[in-house]
Design a protein around this motif. Structure first.
Motif, PDB file in Angstrom:
ATOM      1  N   CYS A 784       0.827  -1.209   0.000  1.00  0.00           N
ATOM      2  CA  CYS A 784       0.000   0.000   0.000  1.00  0.00           C
ATOM      3  C   CYS A 784       0.863   1.261   0.000  1.00  0.00           C
ATOM      4  O   CYS A 784       0.538   2.242  -0.676  1.00  0.00           O
ATOM      5  N   LEU A 785       1.936   1.240   0.761  1.00  0.00           N
ATOM      6  CA  LEU A 785       2.834   2.398   0.734  1.00  0.00           C
ATOM      7  C   LEU A 785       3.428   2.583  -0.657  1.00  0.00           C
ATOM      8  O   LEU A 785       3.533   3.702  -1.171  1.00  0.00           O
ATOM      9  N   GLY A 786       3.836   1.471  -1.261  1.00  0.00           N
ATOM     10  CA  GLY A 786       4.372   1.569  -2.613  1.00  0.00           C
ATOM     11  C   GLY A 786       3.332   2.054  -3.598  1.00  0.00           C
ATOM     12  O   GLY A 786       3.623   2.863  -4.491  1.00  0.00           O
ATOM     13  N   LEU A 787       2.100   1.557  -3.437  1.00  0.00           N
ATOM     14  CA  LEU A 787       1.021   1.993  -4.320  1.00  0.00           C
ATOM     15  C   LEU A 787       0.788   3.486  -4.173  1.00  0.00           C
ATOM     16  O   LEU A 787       0.569   4.203  -5.164  1.00  0.00           O
ATOM     17  N   ALA A 788       0.836   3.988  -2.924  1.00  0.00           N
ATOM     18  CA  ALA A 788       0.653   5.423  -2.707  1.00  0.00           C
ATOM     19  C   ALA A 788       1.731   6.221  -3.421  1.00  0.00           C
ATOM     20  O   ALA A 788       1.448   7.257  -4.040  1.00  0.00           O
ATOM     21  N   GLU A 789       2.958   5.752  -3.335  1.00  0.00           N
ATOM     22  CA  GLU A 789       4.048   6.458  -4.025  1.00  0.00           C
ATOM     23  C   GLU A 789       3.884   6.396  -5.527  1.00  0.00           C
ATOM     24  O   GLU A 789       4.131   7.371  -6.246  1.00  0.00           O
ATOM     25  N   VAL A 790       3.466   5.224  -6.039  1.00  0.00           N
ATOM     26  CA  VAL A 790       3.268   5.101  -7.501  1.00  0.00           C
ATOM     27  C   VAL A 790       2.161   6.033  -7.958  1.00  0.00           C
ATOM     28  O   VAL A 790       2.295   6.733  -8.972  1.00  0.00           O
ATOM     29  N   LEU A 791       1.046   6.065  -7.196  1.00  0.00           N
ATOM     30  CA  LEU A 791      -0.065   6.938  -7.575  1.00  0.00           C
ATOM     31  C   LEU A 791       0.339   8.402  -7.489  1.00  0.00           C
ATOM     32  O   LEU A 791      -0.106   9.227  -8.300  1.00  0.00           O
ATOM     33  N   ALA A 792       1.143   8.748  -6.502  1.00  0.00           N
ATOM     34  CA  ALA A 792       1.572  10.137  -6.379  1.00  0.00           C
ATOM     35  C   ALA A 792       2.552  10.525  -7.467  1.00  0.00           C
ATOM     36  O   ALA A 792       2.588  11.686  -7.896  1.00  0.00           O
ATOM     37  N   ALA A 793       3.342   9.568  -7.921  1.00  0.00           N
ATOM     38  CA  ALA A 793       4.375   9.882  -8.908  1.00  0.00           C
ATOM     39  C   ALA A 793       3.859   9.865 -10.344  1.00  0.00           C
ATOM     40  O   ALA A 793       4.349  10.609 -11.191  1.00  0.00           O
ATOM     41  N   ALA A 794       2.869   9.012 -10.580  1.00  0.00           N
ATOM     42  CA  ALA A 794       2.379   8.878 -11.961  1.00  0.00           C
ATOM     43  C   ALA A 794       1.447  10.019 -12.331  1.00  0.00           C
ATOM     44  O   ALA A 794       0.806  10.631 -11.465  1.00  0.00           O
ATOM     45  N   ARG A 795       1.348  10.253 -13.626  1.00  0.00           N
ATOM     46  CA  ARG A 795       0.423  11.261 -14.118  1.00  0.00           C
ATOM     47  C   ARG A 795      -0.965  10.644 -14.288  1.00  0.00           C
ATOM     48  O   ARG A 795      -1.131   9.422 -14.339  1.00  0.00           O
ATOM     49  N   LYS A 796      -1.966  11.535 -14.372  1.00  0.00           N
ATOM     50  CA  LYS A 796      -3.341  11.059 -14.478  1.00  0.00           C
ATOM     51  C   LYS A 796      -3.545  10.236 -15.729  1.00  0.00           C
ATOM     52  O   LYS A 796      -4.214   9.190 -15.712  1.00  0.00           O
ATOM     53  N   ASP A 797      -2.954  10.667 -16.828  1.00  0.00           N
ATOM     54  CA  ASP A 797      -3.139   9.923 -18.073  1.00  0.00           C
ATOM     55  C   ASP A 797      -2.435   8.569 -18.018  1.00  0.00           C
ATOM     56  O   ASP A 797      -2.866   7.602 -18.648  1.00  0.00           O
ATOM     57  N   GLN A 798      -1.349   8.490 -17.233  1.00  0.00           N
ATOM     58  CA  GLN A 798      -0.675   7.210 -17.097  1.00  0.00           C
ATOM     59  C   GLN A 798      -1.499   6.224 -16.272  1.00  0.00           C
ATOM     60  O   GLN A 798      -1.447   5.009 -16.495  1.00  0.00           O
ATOM     61  N   LEU A 799      -2.284   6.745 -15.306  1.00  0.00           N
ATOM     62  CA  LEU A 799      -3.055   5.874 -14.432  1.00  0.00           C
ATOM     63  C   LEU A 799      -4.395   5.471 -15.026  1.00  0.00           C
ATOM     64  O   LEU A 799      -5.024   4.517 -14.535  1.00  0.00           O
ATOM     65  N   ALA A 800      -4.871   6.198 -16.008  1.00  0.00           N
ATOM     66  CA  ALA A 800      -6.218   5.942 -16.535  1.00  0.00           C
ATOM     67  C   ALA A 800      -6.453   4.471 -16.895  1.00  0.00           C
ATOM     68  O   ALA A 800      -7.488   3.900 -16.534  1.00  0.00           O
ATOM     69  N   PRO A 801      -5.529   3.802 -17.542  1.00  0.00           N
ATOM     70  CA  PRO A 801      -5.798   2.391 -17.894  1.00  0.00           C
ATOM     71  C   PRO A 801      -5.912   1.469 -16.680  1.00  0.00           C
ATOM     72  O   PRO A 801      -6.485   0.383 -16.788  1.00  0.00           O
ATOM     73  N   TYR A 802      -5.392   1.895 -15.561  1.00  0.00           N
ATOM     74  CA  TYR A 802      -5.359   1.012 -14.391  1.00  0.00           C
ATOM     75  C   TYR A 802      -6.369   1.438 -13.320  1.00  0.00           C
ATOM     76  O   TYR A 802      -6.398   0.849 -12.241  1.00  0.00           O
ATOM     77  N   TYR A 803      -7.196   2.458 -13.575  1.00  0.00           N
ATOM     78  CA  TYR A 803      -8.082   2.999 -12.557  1.00  0.00           C
ATOM     79  C   TYR A 803      -9.041   1.945 -12.008  1.00  0.00           C
ATOM     80  O   TYR A 803      -9.227   1.805 -10.791  1.00  0.00           O
ATOM     81  N   ALA A 804      -9.655   1.219 -12.910  1.00  0.00           N
ATOM     82  CA  ALA A 804     -10.640   0.215 -12.486  1.00  0.00           C
ATOM     83  C   ALA A 804     -10.004  -0.877 -11.633  1.00  0.00           C
ATOM     84  O   ALA A 804     -10.681  -1.492 -10.794  1.00  0.00           O
ATOM     85  N   ASP A 805      -8.724  -1.111 -11.806  1.00  0.00           N
ATOM     86  CA  ASP A 805      -8.057  -2.144 -11.013  1.00  0.00           C
ATOM     87  C   ASP A 805      -7.577  -1.602  -9.655  1.00  0.00           C
ATOM     88  O   ASP A 805      -7.533  -2.348  -8.671  1.00  0.00           O
ATOM     89  N   VAL A 806      -7.263  -0.312  -9.619  1.00  0.00           N
ATOM     90  CA  VAL A 806      -6.679   0.254  -8.409  1.00  0.00           C
ATOM     91  C   VAL A 806      -7.731   0.527  -7.339  1.00  0.00           C
ATOM     92  O   VAL A 806      -7.517   0.265  -6.150  1.00  0.00           O
ATOM     93  N   VAL A 807      -8.917   1.042  -7.716  1.00  0.00           N
ATOM     94  CA  VAL A 807      -9.938   1.416  -6.736  1.00  0.00           C
ATOM     95  C   VAL A 807     -10.362   0.222  -5.875  1.00  0.00           C
ATOM     96  O   VAL A 807     -10.415   0.321  -4.639  1.00  0.00           O
ATOM     97  N   PRO A 808     -10.660  -0.939  -6.424  1.00  0.00           N
ATOM     98  CA  PRO A 808     -11.001  -2.075  -5.549  1.00  0.00           C
ATOM     99  C   PRO A 808      -9.856  -2.461  -4.611  1.00  0.00           C
ATOM    100  O   PRO A 808     -10.093  -2.871  -3.474  1.00  0.00           O
TER     101      PRO A 808
END
Length: 1496
Positions: A784-808
């Protein structure tokens, strides 16, 4: 005969050849055994002539030959040879007398010397009884006058062998003659020869002759002869010769001779001084080692003498010690030279001159040629250390020594070195230390250095702790050299290692410990492996010592040990490195610095080989992964130092700014690292360094960044190369137990995402999702800590493909059973919310709310959401806070409040009302949960929202409908004080006191108790010393509560506040009063505190006050003993009086103190203090079993009291004592009191004393027998002639007071005389008498009415008298009469009803027309009670019926119109009929409490 003749002839032919003549003389000596008796005269005569030869060698050969001949043939041919030598002296005498041409003086002396030697040698062969011996001795003694020291010495050499032939008288005569010649000889030669001869004679007679013949006493007397310089000179020469002749036999006398020599050194005669110098050299030259030890202290003490001549002599004697034998000289020079050096700065030039000469004398005995050449430098440095020490040291350093250094050389060198070591200049100390270290290598025998080690060692030790590192290093090397040169730890260094260890552990400057560590390391290197290994466990143990300075010292030692021991230390590298890494984590910065310095030395010294790297790297890698950031920082720096060394980089170049990809390394350096470390280890270390660039601690990050830029030339390429290793390390870090490691890994992962973007995300998300699904709690948290850092570091457009997987993933993690995982998931939610915003909240928050009733962990997840985004509270709170609130929802509200923070204050008005309702519910579970939630809300409100929080709580107390809600609100007041971060005692406590005191009289006991408990807890949050500031608030609250209680029950005798009547009822507020009394800033504050305490005690019960008796009474008594204004003492006495009433038997332990204090206060200058002390003393008698002594003391004090105020106070005290004494007063004291107080009644000169005496006599009368009391009343009532007005006033006052204090006794046995006396007083022309009569008659009327009611026999007689007094000319009399009737009509209206006509008309006239306001006041109220005009519907009708025609009071109808009656009906009720002037204290102070004084 042929051979000697030939030799004689040959000698003649060698006249021009001294060597030839000497050879012939030796040949003559060689043939001495072959000489015959005929040859002896010729040879003897020939040798005698040769003794005058000009060549010394020839003379010596002739002398030796002659002695050899005498030795062989003297015993057999003594007479024959004796004639030859005596003939010489005879011829010499004849030649002198004839005036013949004499030989040269030198030749003559030589011949005479030789002949004397021959004669003396020949005398040894004579029989002891032979008279020739005495002739020879006489001739020898006579020859001593020859002005040739050589002749004199020869004679002296002959004398010892002749002494045994003399008897004691002859010896004494000889000694006396020589002593006389020594002291009184005409010339220098005579005296010196006598001294030389004396020494020879003493040697022959033995050392005992010095004392036996008084030699030393005679010499001493001569030395002390101030008038004869020749005698002093001769005596000193005698000392010299005795020392030379006797040698060490004379040594015991040297210590006695020295003082005389010291005196003679300063003699006015030059000859004496020169003789003294010569004697001193002789003395010193003969001293043994033991003699030196005996002599030195005396000489050293002479240097301290105030007389400069003594100093000078001591210095010269010390200089003369240069004549000592080399061994003795070497032993004494270490002590001599430093003292001589000090003498060089003496104020007297002669002393300085002598010291300079002494040092030069010592310098002249130096045998080392190099030091001889440098002696001028050395002596100059000793004489002028400030100027010449540096040049001297420089010359010594430049000198190449070929020869060994002897003891005198050391004596001159060491003082210079010592001075250099003590100098302030670091350069000077460094040079001196360097020379000192080389000294042992220059001496032939280490023992020569032994005397100087005690001198040098302290200075080297001092240099060892010098602030300059170079000086410390040089001193450490010098110390090691000395230890090595002296062969190890001998007696001089026995304390060295302990001193180094102690200094190493001392709590002094860091430089001292560093120097001690360096010195100890160098010494251990010299002492060898065995000594080092024996000490190593102690060194390592010191690294764990509790004291930080000890740890620092031992770690500093580990820094220097590798440098000193070299490869010997490598075997212990691992255990030492473990201690260093532990030290790197120390909380004390100096300890960490020392550990880091040691670690750097380890890396510097042991990173050259693979074997050494294998020892170093495992510990460094462990340090990189340590939980302690300090260890990580230091380990990174050590790793950098090692990599820099391997790569050949300095590590000093810092790249400022720019991209992280930019560095200063080269490909060649990278290859060097891979070659030395291996490819895998190289990549591992680079991965570790890259990960540490994201360390939570800034210093660790900076250190890792510096290493990376220094050893990596291309960051992207290197990252691709180390990515597998890096990912392994990051995943391990994400699942680590340590927070810092997980944080480092997660941040590093975020940095990777920022750098590599889309290239790394496809690999990262599957790894993270898998870890969350299958890993343990630590792994899930790390993910979870790593995920927080990845989410903070990545751009919104980079995360868009993974949004549905990350929220659950986040939603499930928020409901994880482990709190640490939920905390990390909250961070991930926060990062995701920044990208998704409301959409993210809409996907997660509703699901959590839906789970609240089914999944208890959902609440924790919701808390994480609110902690991350508090603004979401506005959408959550309305649903949860809607009433009614059950236990579950209350718990949810409390939990959410803890994380809501600044978002909570706007919703306080929505939260508190339903929570108070829930707190007041009958369900214990619901009530407890609601209380916990309310407390959580209070704790969560920030300080800036204080203005919103307290009003909500206060309103809960005042606005609540039910008692349970009020109790709950009161409890929240306590929670607010104890737990609210915004609580400010100064501003908030007054409001809380005010609102809680409203509940102190609440009809509901639970609410009242809750308020009392809450106030106790609130005041418990205030420091004891600060509670006095709330005194005004507490007094105001108590007054308000008392007033409300009084209004509720106006007929009550006591005003009790219910909450203060609880067990320990005063507990919440008692400290406020006590601190005010004890520490009030102003007298007014202390007075107010005491008055407030009195009010509080009056408002409670005996049972409730009992626990507070001791805490209150003790401080009050102490305050009374101090010097405070009268107002303060008066207030405290009032409080103590009330405490006596309320406290009862609980005050019994304080009775002695209280009695002493009250009696002392009777003499206080302030009248209020005296009056209250008297009243309190009377109250105290209820607890005092032994009253009689006090009565006696009071009567005695009364008799001696000069001040009227003090006398009045004592009379009042007597009143109180008799009123409350029970049965404790003896008959004798009663009689005494009756007599003395009765006299004061008659003789009182002022109204106050008279009133107090009257009251006292009235109370005393109750202790009299009926007969005695009757006699007293008869006396008071009698109408005697000659009684003045003041006495009549006193009698009336006594009767009035008796009517007040014991009306039943008067009515029972003394009614007639008492009433007659009061009736007479009512007709007296003096106003005080009539006033007293009015009061007394009214009291008796009240008592009679109480006994008999309407049938009272005395009312018809008393009321007309009172009615007449109502029309008296004196306003005071009218006021007293009206007040008396008011009391009578109020207490017994039915008894006076038949007699209204006798006094109502007079009252009516007074009520309507009297000029006195007070009189009208009492008349109004008397009429109101007499006519029974109460606040009832028919009250007016009843009054009108009494006043109508035919009524008892019809005569007053004209005055008492309906208008007047209505006014009387509207008057307020009175609760205290004793207030006012009428029933005041019988001439007491207006401020007195009459009941307290009288004891009613």
């Amino acid at each position: 005969m042929a051979v000697p003749n030939a030799l004689v002839a040959g000698a003649a032919r060698q006249a021009g050849n001294p060597q030839g003549r000497a050879t012939i003389m030796r040949a003559l000596g060689a043939v001495a055994p072959s000489l015959t008796a005929r040859d002896l005269p010729l040879v003897s005569t020939f040798l005698t002539k040769v003794l005058g030869d000009e060549d010394e060698g020839v003379r010596d050969a002739a002398m030796n030959g002659g002695k050899e001949m005498i030795e062989l043939h003297g015993a057999e041919h003594v007479q024959q040879l004796l004639g030859v030598y005596e003939g010489y002296f005879d011829r010499q005498a004849n030649n002198n007398s004839a005036g013949a041409a004499a030989q040269s003086q030198a030749s003559s002396d030589n011949v005479r010397q030789g002949v004397v030697v021959f004669l003396g040698a020949l005398a040894c062969h004579l029989d002891k009884e032979d008279p020739k011996i005495r002739q020879i001795l006489s001739r020898l003694v006579a020859v001593l006058s020859t002005p040739s020291e050589a002749v004199q010495r020869s004679v002296a050499n002959c004398l010892p062998s002749l002494m045994p032939a003399l008897n004691d008288e002859e010896r004494r005569a000889l000694v006396d003659s020589l002593l006389a010649q020594v002291t009184a000889g005409e010339g220098y030669g005579d005296r010196r020869g006598a001294a030389i001869g004396l020494a020879g004679a003493v040697k022959g007679m033995g050392i005992g002759s010095l004392k036996g013949f008084g030699v030393m006493d005679a010499i001493k007397a001569a030395v002390e002869d101030k008038k004869n310089p020749d005698a002093r000179e001769g005596a000193v020469m005698a000392f010299e010769q005795l020392c030379l002749r006797l040698g060490r036999l004379f040594e015991p006398y040297v210590i006695h001779v020295l003082p005389m020599l010291l005196v003679c050194f300063g003699d006015q005669s030059v000859n004496v001084r020169e003789a003294t110098i010569s004697a001193a050299r002789a003395v010193m030259g003969q001293l043994s080692a033991q003699g030196v030890k005996l002599v030195l202290p005396a000489l050293m003490n002479g240097l301290e003498d105030k007389a400069w001549r003594t100093k000078q002599g001591s210095v010269q004697l010390l200089g003369a010690m240069s004549a000592c034998a080399p061994k003795q000289l070497g032993a004494c020079l270490p002590q001599i030279v430093p003292r001589l050096s000090e003498t060089l700065i003496d104020t007297h030039p002669k002393v300085v001159e002598a010291a300079t000469w002494a040092l030069k004398a010592i310098g002249e005995v130096i045998r080392n040629p190099e030091i001889q050449a440098l002696s001028s430098y050395l002596l100059g440095a000793i004489a002028k250390p400030a100027e010449l020490t540096l040049p001297c040291l420089e010359v010594l350093l430049e000198t190449t020594f070929v020869n060994t250094v002897d003891a005198p050389s050391l004596a001159l060198i060491v003082p210079v070195l010592s001075r250099g070591l003590r100098d302030r200049k670091a350069d000077l100390k460094k040079k001196a230390a360097k020379i000192a270290g080389n000294m042992c290598a220059l001496v032939a025998d280490a023992k020569d250095m032994s005397p100087y080690i005690p001198l040098l060692l302290p200075d080297i030790q001092k240099a060892l702790v010098d602030p300059s590192p170079e000086v410390r290093a040089t001193a450490a090397a010098a110390l090691a050299s000395l230890v090595r040169g002296m062969g190890g730890i001998d007696e001089h260094f026995a304390e060295l290692i302990p001193w180094l260890t102690e200094t190493l552990q001392s709590d002094g400057p860091m430089t001292e410990r560093s120097g001690a560590a360096q010195g100890l390391a160098e010494c251990l290197a010299v002492l060898g492996a065995e000594h080092f290994e024996a000490m190593l466990p102690e060194i390592l143990a010191g690294c764990h010592h509790p004291a930080p300075y000890v740890r620092e010292g031992h770690l500093t030692l580990l820094r220097f040990l590798p440098l000193a021991l070299g490869q010997l230390f490598e075997a212990h590298l691992q255990e030492a490195l473990a201690e260093v890494l532990t030290g790197l984590a120390d909380s004390d910065e100096p300890v960490r610095d020392a550990a880091l310095g040691a670690g750097r030395v380890f890396v510097e010294e042991f990173s050259h080989s693979a074997q050494s790297l294998d020892l170093l790297l495992p510990s460094i890698e462990d340090g990189i992964s340590s939980e302690n950031w300090r260890i990580r920082q230091s380990a990174v720096e050590l790793l950098g130092s090692m990599m820099f060394r391997i790569a050949g980089a300095s590590g000093k170049v810092h790249v400022e700014g720019g991209s992280d990809d930019e560095g200063v390394s080269t490909e060649a350096q990278g290859r060097a690292l891979s070659g030395s470390l291996g490819e895998n280890r190289h990549n591992d270390l680079l991965a570790a360094v890259y990960a540490l660039r994201s360390d939570p601690t800034a210093v660790v990050r900076n250190a890792a960044m510096h290493i990376w830029k220094t050893v990596v030339s291309n960051t992207p390429r290197t990252l691709r190369a180390i990515l597998p290793r890096l990912m392994e390390r990051l995943i391990a870090g994400l699942s680590a137990h340590n927070d810092d490691r997980r944080t480092t890994a997660s941040r590093c992962l975020g940095e990777l995402v920022r750098k590599l973007g889309e290239r790394v995300l496809p690999e990262v998300f599957p790894i993270l999702r898998g870890g969350l699904e299958s890993g343990g709690p630590e792994t899930r948290e790390g993910v979870c800590l790593g995920l927080a850092e990845v989410l903070a570091a990545a751009r919104k457009d980079q995360l868009a493909p993974y949004y549905a997987d990350v929220v659950p993933v986040i939603r499930d993690a928020l409901c994880d059973p482990e709190e640490s995982v939920r905390n990390a998931a909250g961070s991930a939610f926060d990062a995701m919310f920044r990208h998704g915003g409301a959409d993210t909240a809409a996907d997660i928050v509703p699901a959590l709310l839906a789970k609240l009733d089914t999944d208890p962990v959902a609440l924790e997840g919701l808390k994480q959401v609110l902690r991350a985004q508090p603004k979401i509270l506005a959408s959550v709170l309305p649903k949860l806070a809607s009433p009614p609130i059950n236990a579950a929802r209350a718990g949810t509200l409390g939990a959410l409040a803890e994380v809501a923070g600044a978002a909570l204050p706007p919703h306080l008005s929505l939260l508190f009302p339903p929570l108070l309702v829930a707190m007041g519910s009958g369900d214990p579970e619901e009530s407890t949960a609601a209380a916990a939630a309310a407390a959580a809300v209070i704790r969560a409100v920030p300080e800036e929202a204080h203005y919103l929080l307290l009003p909500e709580i206060v309103n809960g107390v005042t606005d609540s409908v039910t008692a349970a809600e009020r109790a709950a609100a009161a409890a929240l007041c306590a929670v607010f004080a104890k737990e609210a971060p915004c609580f400010d005692a100064k501003d908030d406590v007054p409001q809380i006191i005010d609102v809680l005191f409203e509940l102190f009289i609440d009809p509901d006991e639970a609410a009242m108790t809750a308020a009392w408990t809450a106030l106790g807890e609130v005041m418990g949050c205030v420091a004891k010393e600060d509670q006095a500031r709330f005194l005004p608030d507490v007094r105001k609250a108590v007054d308000t509560a008392r007033e409300k209680v009084r209004r509720q029950d106006k007929s009550a005798r006591e005003i009790l506040i219910p909450a203060l009547c609880l067990p320990k009822g005063l507990a919440p507020i008692v400290q406020v009063y006590l601190q005010g009394v004890l520490s009030g800033k102003h007298a007014e504050d202390r007075e107010s505190a005491a008055e407030g305490l009195r009010e509080a005690v009056l408002s409670t019960t005996t049972a409730a006050i009992k626990p507070h008796v001791i805490p209150i009474t003790g401080p009050l008594i102490r305050i009374l003993g101090d010097k405070y204004p009268g107002a303060v003492k008066s207030a405290i006495l009032g409080a103590l009086a009330v405490m006596i009433d309320k406290g009862g038997l609980a005050l019994k332990p304080f009775v002695p103190q209280l009695q002493t204090t009250f009696v002392k206060c009777l003499s206080d200058p302030a009248r209020a203090v005296r009056q209250r002390a008297a009243a309190a003393l009377g109250r105290l008698m209820t607890l005092q079993p032994r009253v009689d002594p006090l009565v006696g003391d009071l009567l005695t004090g009364l008799k001696g009291a000069a001040d009227r105020g003090v006398k009045e106070a004592m009379l009042r005290a007597v009143s109180g004592v008799f009123a409350h004494a029970g049965k404790g007063v003896g008959l004798a004291n009663v009689a005494r009191a009756r007599e003395e107080v009765g006299a004061l009644v008659a003789a009182a000169g002022d109204e106050g004393t008279r009133g107090a005496a009257s009251l006292a006599l009235a109370h005393i009368a109750t202790w009299l027998t009926e007969e005695e009391r009757g006699v007293l009343i008869d006396e008071l009532s009698a109408d005697r002639a000659g009684v003045d007005g003041e006495e009549r006033e006193g009698r009336a006052a006594v009767l009035s007071a008796m009517a007040r204090t014991s009306p039943e006794l008067l009515l029972a046995a003394h009614a007639a005389p008492a009433l007659n006396g009061l009736a007479k007083a009512a007709k007296d022309d003096r106003v005080p008498c009539r006033c007293a009569a009015a009061r007394g008659l009214a009291r008796l009327a009240v008592a009679s009415a109480a006994q008999s009611g309407p049938a009272c026999p005395y009312l018809p007689k008393l009321l007309p008298v009172l009615s007449r007094l109502l029309r008296d000319n004196g306003s005071e009399v009218r006021e007293a009469a009206a007040g008396a009737l008011k009391r009578l009509t109020k207490e017994h209206p039915e008894a006076v009803a038949p007699h209204l006509g006798s006094f109502v008309p007079a009252l009516a006239d007074m009520a309507v027309g009297d000029r006195s306001k007070e009189a009208r006041h009492y008349a109004d109220r008397a009429l109101r009670h007499a006519l029974q005009i109460y606040d009832v519907p028919n009250g007016l009708e009843m009054a009108q019926a009494v006043l109508k025609a035919g009524g008892d009071a019809n005569a007053a109808r004209g005055r008492l119109t309906d208008v007047v009656l209505r006014r009387l009906k509207g008057l307020p009720d009175e609760s205290d009929d004793e207030e006012g002037g009428t029933w005041a204290t019988l001439a007491a102070d207006q401020d007195d409490d009459d009941e307290v004084v009288l004891g009613d």
